[in-house]
Enzyme design. Structure first.
Site, mmCIF file in Angstrom:
data_model
loop_
_atom_site.group_PDB
_atom_site.id
_atom_site.type_symbol
_atom_site.label_atom_id
_atom_site.label_comp_id
_atom_site.label_asym_id
_atom_site.label_seq_id
_atom_site.Cartn_x
_atom_site.Cartn_y
_atom_site.Cartn_z
ATOM 1 N N TYR A 1 1.223 -0.971 0.197
ATOM 2 C CA TYR A 1 -0.117 0.098 0.089
ATOM 3 C C TYR A 1 0.659 1.212 -0.253
ATOM 4 O O TYR A 1 2.244 1.109 0.915
ATOM 5 C CB TYR A 1 -0.790 0.059 1.177
ATOM 6 C CG TYR A 1 -2.141 0.784 1.604
ATOM 7 C CD1 TYR A 1 -2.850 1.093 0.815
ATOM 8 C CD2 TYR A 1 -1.275 2.991 1.685
ATOM 9 C CE1 TYR A 1 -3.701 2.345 1.069
ATOM 10 C CE2 TYR A 1 -2.263 3.173 2.119
ATOM 11 C CZ TYR A 1 -3.467 3.664 1.782
ATOM 12 O OH TYR A 1 -4.237 4.824 1.828
ATOM 13 N N GLU B 1 -3.693 7.483 -4.196
ATOM 14 C CA GLU B 1 -3.090 6.382 -3.347
ATOM 15 C C GLU B 1 -3.121 5.214 -4.052
ATOM 16 O O GLU B 1 -3.996 5.092 -5.298
ATOM 17 C CB GLU B 1 -4.684 6.181 -2.222
ATOM 18 C CG GLU B 1 -4.719 4.571 -1.465
ATOM 19 C CD GLU B 1 -6.137 4.420 -0.963
ATOM 20 O OE1 GLU B 1 -7.530 4.304 -2.252
ATOM 21 O OE2 GLU B 1 -6.485 4.213 0.189
#
Ligand code: ADP
Ligand code: MG
Length: 395
Positions: free
Chosen positions: A116, A205
């Site tokens: 991530y 993101e």
């Protein structure tokens, strides 16, 4: 302002961030050609909506998965046909879901490990923060709650931008040590930070960021949010806006420079000033009601805006009462009174209306309303107004 994954990936490519090749299409006629252009092997069929959690989402038709990895062209067509035009519900869309109007076909990547990576604005320190985790593909909120030690946070001083020590901290947090990988991560972080900064993003993101068995690093998903206040600097970004993904009433409101946010209660509020709008919503709640929206007509609203504000409010079927709460500072109470009278001529007032005016030319404003013969309930204080509308909406 949000954009779609396929648009974000196009921008990523321009900033040197590796993404799988892909093609986005809006009609079923274009599926075959798009699939052929992506390749003959394994491919991924991805629903494009402004919400995450698509992979684990379900369509209202019962079809499972808004992201499908498939082996053949036939399977790709089948998946794309099951997605296009249908409504996908994910944990981020709410129960109503979103209609899928674009399908993105991309190359399937060999995944060794998922990570991530995000950059957003840390409001405590007023600095951009890079957030990285070895737990890719998962909900980051869940990781933060259950295993916070698996998250690395690095604050960037906006005066210096991203520095080698920031990148080393991220590499260490993600467990990268091979020289070639460090080189790739370095390039990725530089590109991503430059993109975040140059385009005035409030968030970028990548979930998941992946490594392949061959040692490459790639972004498989992309979520980008731009600071709306900076959009005037980025006409290229504004062209990516997809109004179909936004609340119809909110789009309409923005055309008239009204700040409107739809909520799920039954009492509509028409207020000037964001602070007053917040306290109006609070006091409605205090007296047992539920606000149907946040609506700030601004300090200098005119009759046309007030009329449009009523039209937007009344187009919401959940609205069972309207509370107008105006403090005349820059704006005269006469303007708002005239706005209400004009609106009542153009829009049918189907629900009870309570009006509380205070401030600049309040006596004249109240007189105009009293003389208009409109069926409305005047109120003197905010508490009085809130109690009255909560009571009337119940009936
Ligand atoms: P969402 O986050 O909305 O569910 P993603 O784009 O992250 O959508 O896709 C969900 C999952 O599908 C990813 O976590 C990844 O495991 C897999 N996936 C997505 N794109 C690819 C790809 N190009 N190649 C292989 N797997 C992929
Ligand atoms: Mg994802």
């Amino acid at each position: 302002m949000n954009i779609h994954e396929y648009q974000a990936k196009e921008l990523f490519s321009q900033f040197g961030i590796s993404v799988p090749a892909g093609k986005a299409v809006q009609s079923a006629d274009a599926f075959e050609e798009a699939i052929d252009s992506v390749g003959s092997g394994k491919i991924v069929v991805k629903s494009q909506i402004h919400a995450g959690g698509r992979g684990k989402g379900t369509f209202t038709t019962g079809y499972k998965g808004g992201v499908k990895v498939v082996d053949t062209k036939e399977e790709a067509l089948e998946a794309a046909n099951a997605m296009l035009g249908n409504t996908l519900v994910t944990h981020q869309t709410g129960p109503a879901g979103r209609e899928v109007k674009t399908i993105y076909f991309t190359e399937a990547s060999d995944i060794e490990k998922e990570y991530y990576l995000a950059i957003l604005l840390d409001r405590d320190s007023s600095k951009p923060v890079i957030i990285a985790s070895t737990e890719g593909g998962m909900d980051i909120e869940e990781v933060a709650e259950k295993t916070p030690e698996k998250i690395t946070k690095v604050l960037i001083d906006p005066a210096t931008g991203i520095m080698p020590h920031h990148k080393r901290a991220i590499a260490f947090g993600l467990g990268f040590s091979a020289k070639e990988q460090l080189k790739q991560l370095d390039k990725l972080l530089s590109g991503l930070y430059k993109f975040f900064w140059d385009k005035d993003c409030s968030m970028v993101e990548i979930n998941p960021l992946i490594t392949t068995p061959a040692g490459d690093i790639m972004a498989l998903d992309a979520k980008v949010n731009f600071d709306s206040n900076a959009l005037y600097r980025h006409p290229d970004i504004v062209t990516l806006r997809d109004l179909g993904e936004e609340d119809e009433k909110e789009v309409k409101a923005s055309e008239y420079n009204l700040s409107y946010i739809a909520l799920d209660g039954n009492i509509a509020c028409l207020v000037n000033g964001a602070g007053l709008a917040m306290s109006t919503m609070d006091i409605i709640k205090h007296f047992g009601g539920n606000p149907a929206n946040f609506l700030d007509v601004g300090g200098g609203a005119n009759e046309e805006q007030v009329t449009e504000a009523f039209r937007i409010i009344l187009s919401d079927p959940n609205v069972e009462g309207i509370l107008v709460n105006i403090f005349g500072g820059i704006m005269s109470c006469k303007t708002i009174a005239n706005g209400i009278i004009a609106a009542a001529k153009n829009v049918e007032m189907t629900v009870p209306l309570v009006v509380r005016l205070e401030g600049n030319e309040v006596a004249e404003g109240k007189q105009l309303l009293a003389d208009s013969g409109l069926a409305l309930t005047p109120a003197d204080s905010l508490a009085d107004a809130a109690q009255k509308i909560v009571e009337l909406a119940k009936k």
